[in-house]
Design a protein around this motif. Structure first.
Motif, PDB file in Angstrom:
ATOM      1  N   LEU A 138      43.909  17.588  62.397  1.00 55.76           N
ATOM      2  CA  LEU A 138      43.750  16.251  61.817  1.00 55.76           C
ATOM      3  C   LEU A 138      44.966  15.347  61.976  1.00 55.76           C
ATOM      4  O   LEU A 138      44.827  14.140  62.112  1.00 55.76           O
ATOM      5  CB  LEU A 138      43.410  16.358  60.321  1.00 55.76           C
ATOM      6  CG  LEU A 138      42.048  16.911  59.927  1.00 55.76           C
ATOM      7  CD1 LEU A 138      41.850  16.774  58.429  1.00 55.76           C
ATOM      8  CD2 LEU A 138      40.921  16.171  60.664  1.00 55.76           C
ATOM      9  N   ILE A 189      35.535  10.529  66.343  1.00 56.35           N
ATOM     10  CA  ILE A 189      36.491  10.293  65.245  1.00 56.35           C
ATOM     11  C   ILE A 189      37.767   9.664  65.809  1.00 56.35           C
ATOM     12  O   ILE A 189      38.304  10.143  66.813  1.00 56.35           O
ATOM     13  CB  ILE A 189      36.874  11.625  64.556  1.00 56.35           C
ATOM     14  CG1 ILE A 189      35.643  12.453  64.197  1.00 56.35           C
ATOM     15  CG2 ILE A 189      37.787  11.383  63.360  1.00 56.35           C
ATOM     16  CD1 ILE A 189      34.772  11.904  63.150  1.00 56.35           C
ATOM     17  N   ASP A 209      41.066   7.583  61.221  1.00 59.96           N
ATOM     18  CA  ASP A 209      39.897   7.689  60.339  1.00 59.96           C
ATOM     19  C   ASP A 209      40.227   8.624  59.170  1.00 59.96           C
ATOM     20  O   ASP A 209      40.881   9.655  59.359  1.00 59.96           O
ATOM     21  CB  ASP A 209      38.697   8.281  61.117  1.00 59.96           C
ATOM     22  CG  ASP A 209      38.000   7.224  61.989  1.00 59.96           C
ATOM     23  OD1 ASP A 209      38.411   6.050  61.933  1.00 59.96           O
ATOM     24  OD2 ASP A 209      37.070   7.596  62.728  1.00 59.96           O
ATOM     25  N   SER A 210      39.772   8.238  57.993  1.00 61.16           N
ATOM     26  CA  SER A 210      40.061   9.080  56.821  1.00 61.16           C
ATOM     27  C   SER A 210      39.052  10.216  56.727  1.00 61.16           C
ATOM     28  O   SER A 210      37.914  10.091  57.168  1.00 61.16           O
ATOM     29  CB  SER A 210      40.010   8.236  55.557  1.00 61.16           C
ATOM     30  OG  SER A 210      38.693   7.789  55.335  1.00 61.16           O
ATOM     31  N   CYS A 211      39.484  11.325  56.138  1.00 56.61           N
ATOM     32  CA  CYS A 211      38.660  12.543  56.110  1.00 56.61           C
ATOM     33  C   CYS A 211      38.607  13.167  54.708  1.00 56.61           C
ATOM     34  O   CYS A 211      39.638  13.381  54.075  1.00 56.61           O
ATOM     35  CB  CYS A 211      39.241  13.561  57.092  1.00 56.61           C
ATOM     36  SG  CYS A 211      38.351  15.134  57.107  1.00 56.61           S
ATOM     37  N   LEU A 251      36.079  16.855  67.051  1.00 57.04           N
ATOM     38  CA  LEU A 251      36.367  15.539  66.465  1.00 57.04           C
ATOM     39  C   LEU A 251      36.183  14.455  67.528  1.00 57.04           C
ATOM     40  O   LEU A 251      35.609  13.396  67.263  1.00 57.04           O
ATOM     41  CB  LEU A 251      37.807  15.490  65.915  1.00 57.04           C
ATOM     42  CG  LEU A 251      38.143  16.380  64.719  1.00 57.04           C
ATOM     43  CD1 LEU A 251      39.632  16.288  64.367  1.00 57.04           C
ATOM     44  CD2 LEU A 251      37.303  16.003  63.497  1.00 57.04           C
ATOM     45  N   PHE A 304      34.861  10.361  57.792  1.00 55.68           N
ATOM     46  CA  PHE A 304      34.110  11.564  58.164  1.00 55.68           C
ATOM     47  C   PHE A 304      34.424  12.691  57.187  1.00 55.68           C
ATOM     48  O   PHE A 304      35.322  12.572  56.351  1.00 55.68           O
ATOM     49  CB  PHE A 304      34.376  11.991  59.618  1.00 55.68           C
ATOM     50  CG  PHE A 304      35.763  12.515  59.884  1.00 55.68           C
ATOM     51  CD1 PHE A 304      36.837  11.639  59.967  1.00 55.68           C
ATOM     52  CD2 PHE A 304      35.995  13.881  60.078  1.00 55.68           C
ATOM     53  CE1 PHE A 304      38.122  12.109  60.231  1.00 55.68           C
ATOM     54  CE2 PHE A 304      37.271  14.361  60.337  1.00 55.68           C
ATOM     55  CZ  PHE A 304      38.342  13.471  60.406  1.00 55.68           C
ATOM     56  N   ILE A 305      33.637  13.773  57.309  1.00 54.28           N
ATOM     57  CA  ILE A 305      33.695  14.842  56.314  1.00 54.28           C
ATOM     58  C   ILE A 305      33.822  16.196  57.008  1.00 54.28           C
ATOM     59  O   ILE A 305      33.197  16.424  58.046  1.00 54.28           O
ATOM     60  CB  ILE A 305      32.407  14.810  55.446  1.00 54.28           C
ATOM     61  CG1 ILE A 305      32.417  13.536  54.588  1.00 54.28           C
ATOM     62  CG2 ILE A 305      32.284  16.049  54.568  1.00 54.28           C
ATOM     63  CD1 ILE A 305      31.064  13.144  54.072  1.00 54.28           C
ATOM     64  N   ILE A 306      34.665  17.072  56.453  1.00 54.78           N
ATOM     65  CA  ILE A 306      34.712  18.465  56.897  1.00 54.78           C
ATOM     66  C   ILE A 306      34.319  19.335  55.710  1.00 54.78           C
ATOM     67  O   ILE A 306      34.864  19.181  54.616  1.00 54.78           O
ATOM     68  CB  ILE A 306      36.124  18.846  57.398  1.00 54.78           C
ATOM     69  CG1 ILE A 306      36.450  18.102  58.705  1.00 54.78           C
ATOM     70  CG2 ILE A 306      36.224  20.353  57.617  1.00 54.78           C
ATOM     71  CD1 ILE A 306      37.852  18.367  59.245  1.00 54.78           C
ATOM     72  N   ILE A 349      37.765  16.583  52.887  1.00 57.21           N
ATOM     73  CA  ILE A 349      37.591  18.002  53.170  1.00 57.21           C
ATOM     74  C   ILE A 349      37.018  18.669  51.920  1.00 57.21           C
ATOM     75  O   ILE A 349      37.574  18.520  50.833  1.00 57.21           O
ATOM     76  CB  ILE A 349      38.932  18.647  53.567  1.00 57.21           C
ATOM     77  CG1 ILE A 349      39.568  17.840  54.706  1.00 57.21           C
ATOM     78  CG2 ILE A 349      38.743  20.098  53.993  1.00 57.21           C
ATOM     79  CD1 ILE A 349      41.076  17.961  54.770  1.00 57.21           C
ATOM     80  N   THR A 352      43.766  11.907  54.044  1.00 54.98           N
ATOM     81  CA  THR A 352      42.843  12.994  53.729  1.00 54.98           C
ATOM     82  C   THR A 352      42.647  13.120  52.221  1.00 54.98           C
ATOM     83  O   THR A 352      43.560  12.854  51.441  1.00 54.98           O
ATOM     84  CB  THR A 352      43.332  14.358  54.271  1.00 54.98           C
ATOM     85  OG1 THR A 352      44.678  14.571  53.828  1.00 54.98           O
ATOM     86  CG2 THR A 352      43.301  14.410  55.785  1.00 54.98           C
ATOM     87  N   PRO A 397      34.830   8.078  52.801  1.00 51.37           N
ATOM     88  CA  PRO A 397      35.653   8.550  53.917  1.00 51.37           C
ATOM     89  C   PRO A 397      34.964   8.241  55.247  1.00 51.37           C
ATOM     90  O   PRO A 397      33.750   8.048  55.288  1.00 51.37           O
ATOM     91  CB  PRO A 397      35.692  10.068  53.691  1.00 51.37           C
ATOM     92  CG  PRO A 397      34.403  10.372  53.019  1.00 51.37           C
ATOM     93  CD  PRO A 397      34.098   9.190  52.144  1.00 51.37           C
TER      94      PRO A 397
END
Lengths: 340, 340, 340, 340
Positions: free
Chosen positions: C334, C94, C98-100, C89, C172-174, C102, C142, C170
């Motif tokens: 996270l 990141i 920051d919002s994520c 991250l 970023f993305i997982i 998933i 999240t 978002p």
């Protein structure tokens, strides 16, 4: 007037000892401990008390807690449960390498009744490892079964259990079951343990063969969690809340101090509900005793023919967490070398 | 006295049109058909009626039945449901090869809310087969999604749905959801269909973005089955049953003809409950209107902080059968060449 | 002779970078760390290396371990995974709040493919709590979705994902997915993380739209665990084991020191397999290169029309544990204020 | 040279009679019927044949079919299965109102092993209804249990079964189990029935106590479906396919008639594989007999320590359908008044 309503004897069954015990009764010893917001009640019913309250003599331990969906709180409840179970094993004279059969009662296909089978999924089973010569020190032999319910098997559950016990001859037995509660507030927030055994299905109105030391000649520890209340309970509980709410409002509503408050909550106050308040709020019904009200509600709901149960919306999620607590808690109590 | 209880406006939401419709209202057409013990009610709300009862204009079809756990009865319900859905598709001007997105609303992890996702498991999805060139005649393109609930995704469900619709541009949409009912007797015994769309989550107290033709410019058919009543409903229903029971008993109990009867059932009789009976039975509460009683119960139960729902004990089993009926029923209505 | 077998280009897809990387290649940096019996391999593919090995430039982290069905070991793997994810991250820039989003890829109804959806069940979703103003410090926003597979939805999975991303935007993305492995030994014993994104379904032979920073303009971290090998891999792996076994036996079997040994295990030795041994053991097949053998097996198995996969018998149990590791590991990486 | 590889006796267990039966053997009667694309093989092993092939004397019925994921085909397979089961009940002398215990062997938590428990979910259990006096004509008393596997219970499965049988004393027993197959092509495409009983777990390498008429003194009908092959089978099957493929290619590839063909499929042809072809393709391995090859693969794979199984990717879906076929098929065979 009362006779217009036929009050034949009706008593809702409950499996929680704490609901029926009065600590002032002779031959009943009650000890209460508190650990943060977890309350532990140890009740010993001696022969004299047993005769008076018509409940089997023995030990009844009740653990009351707030919420097991919080990870931190769940861990604390598990620890308390595990410690209390260990003490009860000692009281029952269980030795370190005595073998144990763990039985998960209930219907795995019905969420609120699935506590027993789900807990079994989380329990360590070791007997076959001993057979293979695999087990390290500090573990005892354990077996586990989920006998199902009569609607699934066609067989009286007690009969399955007794025939398996005859076959494997464990030194003692732990039985896990979901219970019915007589109080909304206890649902999913109470664990009860007792060394007096269990009657499978007794909470839902069927009297079945007992699983107990009297019958099986080995100690039987029953672990129960109330996961449902029935419709009669929810209605009669609401009546009680209405009385309290009414009495509270009558007193407080004209108090200028309350004018600016929002969310006035009668539950935070000790409220003395007067008989005349009950009567003026609820008329004839306000004159009935709690048991008579339950009898009335029962009669009124019976013709609807519905087999109703009341559960919180999150029941699937909560039962999952509770079965973690029970399953892991049993493991820690049974095997001394389990490392956390 | 009444004013001591603050009756701010409270209205339990329900998603069943049949609960709120009065067929004598202008601009509302009601047609009822019976097929064995299945009752079909077709309601058309025209603009004039819509203004009066504050319900969207459009078609509302309600199918009432006894029991889908009986295989034979289940098959009949599926057939009736399938036929009614076919008619509604025609009314909406859906063509034979129009593509359809089927949406299963609700939380797959919570039994009474799982009807939508479970129905989707039983639905035939064909679009990708068309892409591969595999599909035989007589099938239309179908898509299916189960968008979950906000507690699982963190996302407003309508937003997920709308963004997927923009992407795949189906010709029309079918939405399946579990509903709350305002009546114990309707739970798991009613299917409602409407072409007026749906507000996800509206039955549980949240007003969310609408899924409807007005918003999406394509026909939206919403299919709902009530699987829960809330605690307020069960208590207020019980009050009503108590009035009926009381009035019935007062009249019948001294009738010598009843002396030998067991199981006297007030539900089989038409009972005229008098206001004075209500008052003498229930005091001040007996004077309240139904909506005021619900408001009172709601206020009284709120501080307990419990998110209670009432379901039959067999809910897991029944929802399973209902999702078969809905899933297969949709298949038969959508694809003309499916052979039974 | 070789030409009698038509070797058109065939390459089994795999999603594990570690299977294809040679650390001597220019523009590829490899760093290996060991923690008890957990091995961490950090690979950085720079532009130059990317051109040579035809793999996207970026970071690839591989964690290899023995067994997550052991509670103690599972906890260690979770910790290592969580720490490596935290580092990645940071590398991706990141920020703490920051919002994520998933994403759990795969089919929840097919055990070895259910890793993604099951992990999502264990992941903390917070965005809606922020909306309600409920969240305490130290948590980020999240979201989570399980878009299903094309066979369930009829929709290209990438299309669902991209439309939801457009909607919620978002930071970023997982993405979590079950992978196919090119080696039996890696199955369920490896976690791979990369910031180069993912092609949904690429491990099973379909080339779909990419989920990556290139396409979406936000960082995408892909987490994968190989849970299956295909039939081609099991057969070609067995060929290699046969060569080793044969060479080992030829050398050792007449060594008097081995006469008393039982369970001689060729895997514990470094074995130099000679070309003539391969040929004498396996004839023409022994002359084929690994890729040619796989091509041959693929051709031979294709007409059987079976979509075979190889998994350990305990797959249901192992995937359950792995989804705990992934789900909880993500939570710890996270949200800085999660207390263990 | 061959002796350098130690070929101690190794025999993969299989539970399918059809894999080991040679119809030319004395004392073995084989009758084959075909119904559309469903093939029914009735084998009677008489005492003489039993001695020769070391398989218990009795009736073995095998139903081979293509695909139960097709609704239409599934229904046909169910009908054939139901009819064959009815005939076998007659052969065993079962009377119309004899009571039946149905046992679902296997681990409900492991998909390919869940066939038994899943079938039990679909089976009608009536005994408790008889107790309540509820049952209509044309139904017999049935019981059902899912005893779990030793890894779950710690108890030898046979012991649980035998103790329950002693308790309820059914007139006959039906046992359902998932089997291992010695052939990829049979997996999920074969149902076997026999009146010779079953050894729980015998397919996976453990010899346990038998459930049979010899032991229990009541008829025992065992129903099995192969749902897995092991890794040894997949590799050795591939070897055979390679020989066929090679021989076919050698002959056909230079035939000008094939130049324009795509997808040449060796499976559609009868291929005579010559010994010298085997040898030139596979060297020393090509000289081994099938059993020797299996022995070699087994030895080579053992040190990997993996408990591998091979299943189709759709196993979860297929087992679900198969358990419908078995569960409903049993109902139709057992109760004469079930209406379809």
């Amino acid at each position: 007037m009362k006779h217009e309503i036929d009050l034949k004897h009706y008593q809702i069954r409950t499996d929680l000892a704490i609901d029926t015990i009065n600590e002032k009764t002779k031959g009943i010893k009650v000890k209460t401990t508190t650990l943060d917001d977890i309350k532990i009640t140890n009740v010993v019913i001696e022969p004299e008390g047993s005769n008076i309250i018509k409940k089997k003599e023995g030990n009844y331990i009740t653990i009351e807690f707030k919420d097991v969906t919080d990870t931190h709180n769940k861990e604390k409840v598990r620890e308390v449960f595990s410690n209390e179970l260990k003490k009860l094993l000692e009281i029952c004279g269980i030795k370190e390498d005595d073998s144990c059969l763990i039985i998960g009662l209930g219907n795995a296909k019905s969420t609120p009744d699935a506590l027993g089978p789900l807990s079994i999924n989380n329990v360590l089973v070791t007997n076959h490892l001993f057979e293979y010569g695999d087990v390290i020190d500090g573990y005892r032999r354990t077996f586990a079964i989920t006998p199902g319910v009569m609607g699934q098997t066609g067989i009286e559950t007690s009969n399955i259990i007794i025939s398996v016990i005859k076959e494997i001859r464990p030194h003692f037995i732990i039985v896990i079951d979901a219970l019915a509660s007589q109080s909304i507030e206890r649902v999913n927030r109470t664990i009860q343990m007792t060394d007096t055994g269990i009657q499978p299905g007794s909470g839902v109105g069927n009297s079945r063969k007992e699983i107990s030391k009297d019958v099986l000649n080995v100690p039987v520890i029953a672990i129960g969690v109330p996961t449902v209340v029935d419709a009669v309970t929810i209605v009669s509980d609401t009546f009680n809340y209405m009385y309290q709410h009414f009495s509270y409002m009558k007193e407080k509503i004209n108090d200028p101090a309350n004018k600016l408050k929002t969310n006035i909550n009668y539950l935070n106050e000790t409220i003395d509900v007067k008989t005349e308040d009950k009567e003026s709020l609820m008329g004839m019904v306000g004159n009935l005793k709690e048991e008579e009200i339950k009898q009335l509600i029962f009669e009124v709901l019976t013709p609807i023919g519905y087999n109703l149960m009341v559960t919180p919306k999150e029941i699937d999620f909560i039962v999952d967490k509770l079965s973690d607590v029970i399953g892991n808690g049993i493991d820690y109590a049974l095997h001394k070398n389990i490392v956390k």
